[in-house]
Design a protein around this motif. Structure first.
Motif, PDB file in Angstrom:
ATOM      1  N   SER A   1       0.832  -1.207   0.000  1.00  9.99           N
ATOM      2  CA  SER A   1       0.000   0.000   0.000  1.00  9.99           C
ATOM      3  C   SER A   1       0.867   1.258   0.000  1.00  9.99           C
ATOM      4  CB  SER A   1      -0.923  -0.014   1.217  1.00  9.99           C
ATOM      5  OG  SER A   1      -1.732  -1.167   1.238  1.00  9.99           O
ATOM      6  N   MET A   2       1.959   1.245   0.752  1.00  9.36           N
ATOM      7  CA  MET A   2       2.870   2.383   0.757  1.00  9.36           C
ATOM      8  C   MET A   2       3.476   2.595  -0.629  1.00  9.36           C
ATOM      9  SD  MET A   2       3.322   4.027   3.737  1.00  9.36           S
ATOM     10  CE  MET A   2       5.036   4.541   3.925  1.00  9.36           C
ATOM     11  N   ARG A   3       3.882   1.510  -1.281  1.00  4.01           N
ATOM     12  CA  ARG A   3       4.480   1.647  -2.604  1.00  4.01           C
ATOM     13  C   ARG A   3       3.441   2.053  -3.647  1.00  4.01           C
ATOM     14  NH1 ARG A   3       6.170  -3.135  -1.178  1.00  4.01           N
ATOM     15  NH2 ARG A   3       5.375  -4.158  -3.047  1.00  4.01           N
ATOM     16  N   PHE A   4       2.228   1.537  -3.474  1.00  6.03           N
ATOM     17  CA  PHE A   4       1.143   1.917  -4.377  1.00  6.03           C
ATOM     18  C   PHE A   4       0.854   3.413  -4.247  1.00  6.03           C
ATOM     19  CE2 PHE A   4      -3.548   2.240  -5.130  1.00  6.03           C
ATOM     20  CZ  PHE A   4      -3.523   1.979  -6.491  1.00  6.03           C
ATOM     21  N   LEU A   5       0.818   3.911  -3.013  1.00  2.76           N
ATOM     22  CA  LEU A   5       0.596   5.335  -2.778  1.00  2.76           C
ATOM     23  C   LEU A   5       1.717   6.163  -3.391  1.00  2.76           C
ATOM     24  CD1 LEU A   5      -0.918   7.664  -1.409  1.00  2.76           C
ATOM     25  CD2 LEU A   5       0.381   7.172   0.677  1.00  2.76           C
ATOM     26  N   ALA A   6       2.969   5.713  -3.211  1.00  7.25           N
ATOM     27  CA  ALA A   6       4.101   6.436  -3.805  1.00  7.25           C
ATOM     28  C   ALA A   6       3.952   6.489  -5.322  1.00  7.25           C
ATOM     29  CB  ALA A   6       5.414   5.765  -3.416  1.00  7.25           C
ATOM     30  N   GLY A   7       3.554   5.380  -5.927  1.00  2.88           N
ATOM     31  CA  GLY A   7       3.386   5.345  -7.372  1.00  2.88           C
ATOM     32  C   GLY A   7       2.326   6.313  -7.856  1.00  2.88           C
ATOM     33  N   LYS A   8       1.255   6.472  -7.098  1.00  2.32           N
ATOM     34  CA  LYS A   8       0.195   7.406  -7.480  1.00  2.32           C
ATOM     35  C   LYS A   8       0.696   8.847  -7.459  1.00  2.32           C
ATOM     36  CE  LYS A   8      -3.970   6.730  -5.852  1.00  2.32           C
ATOM     37  NZ  LYS A   8      -5.067   6.449  -4.892  1.00  2.32           N
ATOM     38  N   LYS A   9       1.763   9.082  -6.694  1.00  2.00           N
ATOM     39  CA  LYS A   9       2.349  10.420  -6.602  1.00  2.00           C
ATOM     40  C   LYS A   9       3.579  10.563  -7.503  1.00  2.00           C
ATOM     41  CE  LYS A   9       0.793  11.153  -1.826  1.00  2.00           C
ATOM     42  NZ  LYS A   9       0.146  12.480  -1.973  1.00  2.00           N
ATOM     43  N   GLN A  10       3.696   9.647  -8.481  1.00  2.00           N
ATOM     44  CA  GLN A  10       4.834   9.636  -9.405  1.00  2.00           C
ATOM     45  C   GLN A  10       6.161   9.468  -8.676  1.00  2.00           C
ATOM     46  OE1 GLN A  10       4.026   9.548 -12.669  1.00  2.00           O
ATOM     47  NE2 GLN A  10       1.936   9.609 -11.866  1.00  2.00           N
ATOM     48  N   MET A  11       6.115   8.701  -7.591  1.00  2.00           N
ATOM     49  CA  MET A  11       7.319   8.396  -6.837  1.00  2.00           C
ATOM     50  C   MET A  11       7.537   6.885  -6.842  1.00  2.00           C
ATOM     51  SD  MET A  11       6.944  10.906  -3.518  1.00  2.00           S
ATOM     52  CE  MET A  11       6.394  12.613  -3.691  1.00  2.00           C
ATOM     53  N   ARG A  12       8.614   6.475  -6.209  1.00  7.37           N
ATOM     54  CA  ARG A  12       8.938   5.054  -6.095  1.00  7.37           C
ATOM     55  C   ARG A  12       9.537   4.804  -4.726  1.00  7.37           C
ATOM     56  NH1 ARG A  12      13.577   1.603  -7.733  1.00  7.37           N
ATOM     57  NH2 ARG A  12      14.741   3.505  -8.137  1.00  7.37           N
ATOM     58  N   LEU A  13       9.008   3.796  -4.015  1.00  7.09           N
ATOM     59  CA  LEU A  13       9.501   3.465  -2.684  1.00  7.09           C
ATOM     60  C   LEU A  13       9.985   2.019  -2.680  1.00  7.09           C
ATOM     61  CD1 LEU A  13       9.813   4.145   0.369  1.00  7.09           C
ATOM     62  CD2 LEU A  13       7.465   3.301   0.680  1.00  7.09           C
ATOM     63  N   ASN A  14      11.206   1.804  -2.208  1.00  7.50           N
ATOM     64  CA  ASN A  14      11.702   0.454  -1.992  1.00  7.50           C
ATOM     65  C   ASN A  14      12.556   0.443  -0.736  1.00  7.50           C
ATOM     66  OD1 ASN A  14      14.191   1.545  -2.743  1.00  7.50           O
ATOM     67  ND2 ASN A  14      14.176   0.621  -4.782  1.00  7.50           N
ATOM     68  N   GLN A  15      13.316  -0.635  -0.511  1.00  4.91           N
ATOM     69  CA  GLN A  15      14.087  -0.742   0.725  1.00  4.91           C
ATOM     70  C   GLN A  15      15.249   0.225   0.789  1.00  4.91           C
ATOM     71  OE1 GLN A  15      14.015  -2.918  -1.757  1.00  4.91           O
ATOM     72  NE2 GLN A  15      15.718  -4.374  -1.717  1.00  4.91           N
ATOM     73  N   HIS A  16      15.549   0.899  -0.331  1.00  2.00           N
ATOM     74  CA  HIS A  16      16.677   1.824  -0.368  1.00  2.00           C
ATOM     75  C   HIS A  16      16.266   3.274  -0.145  1.00  2.00           C
ATOM     76  CE1 HIS A  16      19.050  -1.540  -1.706  1.00  2.00           C
ATOM     77  NE2 HIS A  16      18.270  -1.718  -2.741  1.00  2.00           N
ATOM     78  N   GLY A  17      15.014   3.612  -0.442  1.00  2.00           N
ATOM     79  CA  GLY A  17      14.600   4.993  -0.262  1.00  2.00           C
ATOM     80  C   GLY A  17      13.343   5.341  -1.032  1.00  2.00           C
ATOM     81  N   LEU A  18      12.959   6.606  -0.911  1.00  2.00           N
ATOM     82  CA  LEU A  18      11.826   7.165  -1.648  1.00  2.00           C
ATOM     83  C   LEU A  18      12.393   8.056  -2.753  1.00  2.00           C
ATOM     84  CD1 LEU A  18       8.723   7.625  -1.849  1.00  2.00           C
ATOM     85  CD2 LEU A  18       9.032   9.578  -0.299  1.00  2.00           C
ATOM     86  N   PHE A  19      11.947   7.809  -3.992  1.00  2.00           N
ATOM     87  CA  PHE A  19      12.488   8.501  -5.151  1.00  2.00           C
ATOM     88  C   PHE A  19      11.381   9.290  -5.849  1.00  2.00           C
ATOM     89  CE2 PHE A  19      14.928   4.768  -4.211  1.00  2.00           C
ATOM     90  CZ  PHE A  19      16.258   5.105  -4.446  1.00  2.00           C
ATOM     91  N   LYS A  20      11.737  10.449  -6.390  1.00  2.00           N
ATOM     92  CA  LYS A  20      10.781  11.261  -7.143  1.00  2.00           C
ATOM     93  C   LYS A  20      11.180  11.297  -8.613  1.00  2.00           C
ATOM     94  CE  LYS A  20      13.125  15.713  -6.540  1.00  2.00           C
ATOM     95  NZ  LYS A  20      12.983  17.130  -6.120  1.00  2.00           N
ATOM     96  N   ASP A  21      10.313  11.924  -9.413  1.00  2.00           N
ATOM     97  CA  ASP A  21      10.560  12.104 -10.852  1.00  2.00           C
ATOM     98  C   ASP A  21      10.832  10.776 -11.557  1.00  2.00           C
ATOM     99  OD1 ASP A  21      10.316  14.855 -10.453  1.00  2.00           O
ATOM    100  OD2 ASP A  21      12.464  15.097 -10.091  1.00  2.00           O
TER     101      ASP A  21
END
Length: 410
Positions: A350-370
């Motif tokens: 759910s956290m990664r899905f939410l990040a994706g909806k905001k054009q971001m990416r979340l994994n075990q290394h960090g939260l990424f934008k753009d």
């Protein structure tokens, strides 16, 4: 008189935030095609990204993953207070049976039905009531059978199927997933003794059979802490700055765990330094004193890029072996790693899905934008790191209130 109007179980006095909505979306099947490097994270032994081969885990990952939706509430308490708890438990067993046979369509349908039942504050007795809350006709009729008769014929048939029982037995072997279990059956094996004597086993599978009962046992919370204390003493002996946080279901407040996840880090240190200390000093020392019993998965050298070590441990004087994992985490990635290796599976998705909806990416290394994606959500670039170290800051950037670990049992 028509059926009683059903009221949903109250969610609290505040409006749902975007993470609540994302959790419901994922419960209902959204986000099934997340990036392959952004799998579910640790949940009581079912690590997706830590495996060195596709069937590592402990042979029980598919069954565990299927169980997250209905067995625990957001605060870590069981769903025994829910009037539909017994129905959900039986439906979950049916979903697990379908998942074991690879029937993902039915598995998903049962998970969705369980998610809908979990939100109800009253007992769903009839198929009409079940359909009224969005459950399909087939499962609705099964719910009515469960409630009205106390029996569940479909589940009884599945549980009594000899092949299903053997698949379940074989999938309990560490290092043996569904593919291997089916292969052993095709080769004519019907019990663990036959597999041990005749099958072409790797080292891990042989250990998995020798300690089959040990690895299936749940580990009481107090014992998890005892194992971690032994590890922490060895860490401080190697370098006073080495630190440990117990992840997985322990960090979420569970009374017991399937294995022991030790998140190892050091202030301001990178992965290479931590890995060198662990593989050259800490782990050999714990092996020499007899606490660590066997290596199940590890990089071969301290400079090979590995970020994990999987094995088994036993307390002094104890005969029972426990599954234990060391997860080496650089300081810059600690917050993202804590989210990832705390779980549970659905919360992480759910956290990664939410990040994706905001054009971001979340994994075990960090939260990424753009993050740029092409057709079929194929990732074109990795994006730019926004935050990796601070767990709470990752929540804040995503625009949702911080959820303490004990509130991540969704």
């Amino acid at each position: 008189m028509g059926p009683k109007t059903l009221k949903s179980k109250p969610e609290g006095n505040i409006d749902e935030d975007p993470l609540d909505i994302a959790i419901k979306d994922v419960q209902n099947g959204a986000g099934l095609h997340l990036d392959s490097d952004e799998d579910s994270g640790s949940d009581d032994g079912a690590e997706s990204q830590l495996v060195l081969n596709k069937e590592h885990s402990n042979g029980r990952a598919p069954m565990k993953a299927a169980g997250f939706l209905c067995m625990e509430s957001h605060d870590g308490k069981t769903q025994s207070e829910n009037p539909n708890a017994e129905t959900m438990q039986k439906l979950q067993k049916m979903a697990t049976s379908y998942g074991r046979t690879g029937d993902q369509w039915r598995t998903r349908a049962f998970r969705q039905a369980i998610g809908k039942l979990r939100k109800q504050g009253e007992l769903i007795r009839t198929s009409h009531q079940a359909r009224a809350v969005g459950i399909g006709e087939s499962i609705a009729l099964q719910i009515e059978e469960i409630v009205s008769t106390g029996k569940y014929r479909r589940l009884e048939y599945a549980q009594n199927d000899p092949r299903n029982q053997i698949v379940k037995l074989f999938m309990g072997v560490y290092g043996a997933g569904e593919t291997t279990a089916q292969k052993w059956i095709a080769q004519g094996y019907r019990c663990l003794a036959e597999v041990y004597e005749k099958a072409d086993l790797n080292v891990n599978q042989r250990v998995g059979i020798e300690h089959y009962d040990d690895f299936l046992q749940r580990i009481p919370r107090g014992e998890v802490e005892q194992h971690a204390a032994v590890v922490e003493k060895a860490l401080k002996a190697a370098d006073p700055n080495l630190q440990l946080i117990i992840g997985g279901s322990y960090r979420r407040g569970s009374k017991d765990s399937g294995d022991i996840d030790c998140i190892i880090f050091m202030p301001e240190a990178g992965i290479s330094h931590i890995r060198t200390l662990m593989l050259d000093a800490v782990i050999p020392g714990l092996m020499a004193q007899g606490f660590l019993k066997v290596v199940l998965a590890s990089g071969s050298f301290s400079d090979d890029g590995s970020s994990k070590w999987h094995g088994a441990s036993a307390l002094p004087g104890a005969n029972v072996w426990r599954r234990i994992d060391f997860l080496f985490v650089p300081w810059a990635e600690l917050g993202a790693a804590l989210i990832y290796f705390t779980g549970n599976d659905l919360f992480n998705r759910s956290m990664r899905f939410l990040a994706g909806k905001k054009q971001m990416r979340l994994n075990q290394h960090g939260l990424f934008k753009d993050v740029m994606r092409g057709r079929g959500r194929q990732r074109i670039n990795d994006g730019t790191l926004i935050e990796g170290h601070d767990e709470k800051q990752i929540f804040e950037i995503l625009g949702v209130p911080y959820r303490p670990p004990e509130e991540r049992n969704v």
